[in-house]
Design an enzyme around this catalytic site. Structure first.
Site, PDB file in Angstrom:
ATOM      1  N   ARG A 154      -2.250   4.272   8.774  1.00  0.00           N
ATOM      2  CA  ARG A 154      -1.048   4.613   7.985  1.00  0.00           C
ATOM      3  C   ARG A 154      -0.883   3.749   6.732  1.00  0.00           C
ATOM      4  O   ARG A 154      -0.056   4.057   5.897  1.00  0.00           O
ATOM      5  CB  ARG A 154       0.185   4.495   8.878  1.00  0.00           C
ATOM      6  CG  ARG A 154       0.155   5.537   9.986  1.00  0.00           C
ATOM      7  CD  ARG A 154       1.299   5.358  10.966  1.00  0.00           C
ATOM      8  NE  ARG A 154       2.547   5.853  10.427  1.00  0.00           N
ATOM      9  CZ  ARG A 154       3.684   5.843  11.116  1.00  0.00           C
ATOM     10  NH1 ARG A 154       3.728   5.361  12.329  1.00  0.00           N
ATOM     11  NH2 ARG A 154       4.780   6.326  10.586  1.00  0.00           N
ATOM     12  N   HIS A 190     -10.581   4.509   7.503  1.00  0.00           N
ATOM     13  CA  HIS A 190      -9.421   3.602   7.564  1.00  0.00           C
ATOM     14  C   HIS A 190      -9.781   2.132   7.773  1.00  0.00           C
ATOM     15  O   HIS A 190      -8.912   1.318   8.026  1.00  0.00           O
ATOM     16  CB  HIS A 190      -8.407   4.028   8.634  1.00  0.00           C
ATOM     17  CG  HIS A 190      -7.978   5.448   8.524  1.00  0.00           C
ATOM     18  ND1 HIS A 190      -7.506   5.990   7.342  1.00  0.00           N
ATOM     19  CD2 HIS A 190      -7.956   6.456   9.426  1.00  0.00           C
ATOM     20  CE1 HIS A 190      -7.208   7.278   7.552  1.00  0.00           C
ATOM     21  NE2 HIS A 190      -7.475   7.575   8.795  1.00  0.00           N
ATOM     22  N   PRO A 243       1.590  -4.071  16.657  1.00  0.00           N
ATOM     23  CA  PRO A 243       1.935  -5.355  16.083  1.00  0.00           C
ATOM     24  C   PRO A 243       3.374  -5.814  16.109  1.00  0.00           C
ATOM     25  O   PRO A 243       4.037  -5.787  15.096  1.00  0.00           O
ATOM     26  CB  PRO A 243       1.502  -5.190  14.635  1.00  0.00           C
ATOM     27  CG  PRO A 243       1.383  -3.688  14.411  1.00  0.00           C
ATOM     28  CD  PRO A 243       1.759  -3.046  15.655  1.00  0.00           C
ATOM     29  N   GLU A 244       3.890  -6.279  17.201  1.00  0.00           N
ATOM     30  CA  GLU A 244       5.091  -7.094  17.166  1.00  0.00           C
ATOM     31  C   GLU A 244       4.611  -8.537  17.342  1.00  0.00           C
ATOM     32  O   GLU A 244       3.404  -8.789  17.383  1.00  0.00           O
ATOM     33  CB  GLU A 244       6.087  -6.693  18.257  1.00  0.00           C
ATOM     34  CG  GLU A 244       6.615  -5.257  18.080  1.00  0.00           C
ATOM     35  CD  GLU A 244       7.666  -4.867  19.096  1.00  0.00           C
ATOM     36  OE1 GLU A 244       8.506  -5.722  19.433  1.00  0.00           O
ATOM     37  OE2 GLU A 244       7.661  -3.714  19.551  1.00  0.00           O
ATOM     38  N   ARG A 248      28.559  -9.381  11.572  1.00  0.00           N
ATOM     39  CA  ARG A 248      27.960  -8.064  11.408  1.00  0.00           C
ATOM     40  C   ARG A 248      28.494  -7.072  12.431  1.00  0.00           C
ATOM     41  O   ARG A 248      28.678  -7.397  13.585  1.00  0.00           O
ATOM     42  CB  ARG A 248      26.441  -8.154  11.535  1.00  0.00           C
ATOM     43  CG  ARG A 248      25.847  -9.084  10.514  1.00  0.00           C
ATOM     44  CD  ARG A 248      24.356  -8.954  10.492  1.00  0.00           C
ATOM     45  NE  ARG A 248      23.783 -10.020   9.679  1.00  0.00           N
ATOM     46  CZ  ARG A 248      23.062  -9.789   8.593  1.00  0.00           C
ATOM     47  NH1 ARG A 248      22.815  -8.572   8.212  1.00  0.00           N
ATOM     48  NH2 ARG A 248      22.575 -10.792   7.911  1.00  0.00           N
TER      49      ARG A 248
END
Length: 280
Positions: free
Chosen positions: A112, A93, A2-3, A155
């Site tokens: 997970r 799951h 999942p991106e 940053r």
DNA sequence: CACACAACCTGTCAGC
DNA sequence: TGCTGACAGGTTGTGT
């Protein structure tokens, strides 16, 4: 799986079977996901009609006729399957099952349990904790180098970590950050505040391009993860550096017996793959 | 405030 | 075959 491109692929798959369908039932087998599945999920959603599907970064959004929105995140290992047979044989799951009035079951499996399923008033979506500080969508036409640079300029963290930060840019994960930096010829070690306007322009072009190509290919399928329709995505075949430690990058002529080929290093506890020669 | 690092939880794979 | 350790697509909490 999942991106951003994988979630977009899931969204498109679900659109085909869920649009204008009424939610007849929701089963929650485990509520202890990354965020507790709210106890009002079932009562808020059952009986409503699915009006549209959306996506924000890696979050899937299901907009209902009663002005509620279901928020779904797949974490690292989450998958969504579409089943038309009855009864559906549930696996270990399989945590949340959504059933429509025409007999389709949407099954969410996540070993997970880093994912989440939530529901809220549609109008309050943007103010939700998931989205309130989130950066912009890279695929929006209005997204450009100036917007990216405005978040990078103060940053000092390496650009690899900057691009993974969802507050700087939304939806990128480890694979597509590595690929976009490679295509841009920018070292993952370079500090965010050292990225020039020219480099940011290149980065934005390559980020958009790699995401579009990946969506076109149905996302990346790693391990045995599948799309909701049971088909696999093909974009993993187009990865140039991700997962290719020791191999020669496609644009290099170097002798890998001397250079060692594509490098794998750890940044922020996660693997980065890159070509030392072509990424400066 | 920016950042480093551990934690969340389970499965898989390489190496012994 | 079994054990151990490293690693995995993401995000958040804690401490400096």
């Amino acid at each position: 799986m999942p991106e951003l491109p994988e979630v977009e692929t899931v969204k498109r798959g679900l659109e085909k079977v869920l649009l204008n369908k009424k939610i007849e039932n929701i089963k929650v087998r485990r509520r202890d996901l990354r965020v507790q599945v709210p106890v009002n999920l079932e009562s808020d959603a059952v009986g409503a009609v699915i009006q549209s599907l959306g996506r924000r970064a890696k979050y899937l959004l299901i907009n209902l006729s009663n002005n509620k929105t279901i928020i779904w995140h797949l974490g690292m290992s989450g998958r969504i399957g579409i089943h038309s047979e009855k009864p559906v044989e549930l696996l270990k799951h399989d945590h949340v099952i959504l059933e429509t009035d025409d007999g389709i079951s949407i099954v969410y499996n996540d070993a997970r349990r880093f994912g989440l399923v939530d529901i809220c008033d549609s109008e309050k979506l943007a103010s939700l904790k998931y989205f309130s500080a989130m950066g912009e969508e890279p695929l929006e036409d209005s997204y450009d180098a100036k917007k990216l640079l405005s978040h990078l300029k103060d940053r000092k963290v390496p650009i690899k970590l900057g691009l993974l930060n969802q507050e700087i840019i939304a939806g990128l994960g480890n694979i597509y950050v590595c690929e976009a930096l490679y295509r841009s010829g920018i070292s993952p070690l370079k500090a965010c505040n050292e990225i020039s306007l020219k480099e940011a322009e290149k980065l934005v072009i390559e980020i958009k391009e790699v995401l579009r190509e990946a969506i076109e290919a149905g996302g990346s399928t790693l391990k045995d993860h599948k799309r909701p329709d049971g088909e696999i995505g093909y974009f993993q075949n187009s990865h140039k550096v991700y997962g290719k430690e020791g191999q020669r990058c496609p644009n290099c002529t170097c002798d890998i017996s001397k250079t060692g080929g594509i490098k794998r290093i750890t940044q922020g506890g996660r693997s980065t793959f890159y070509c030392e020669k072509l990424q400066k």
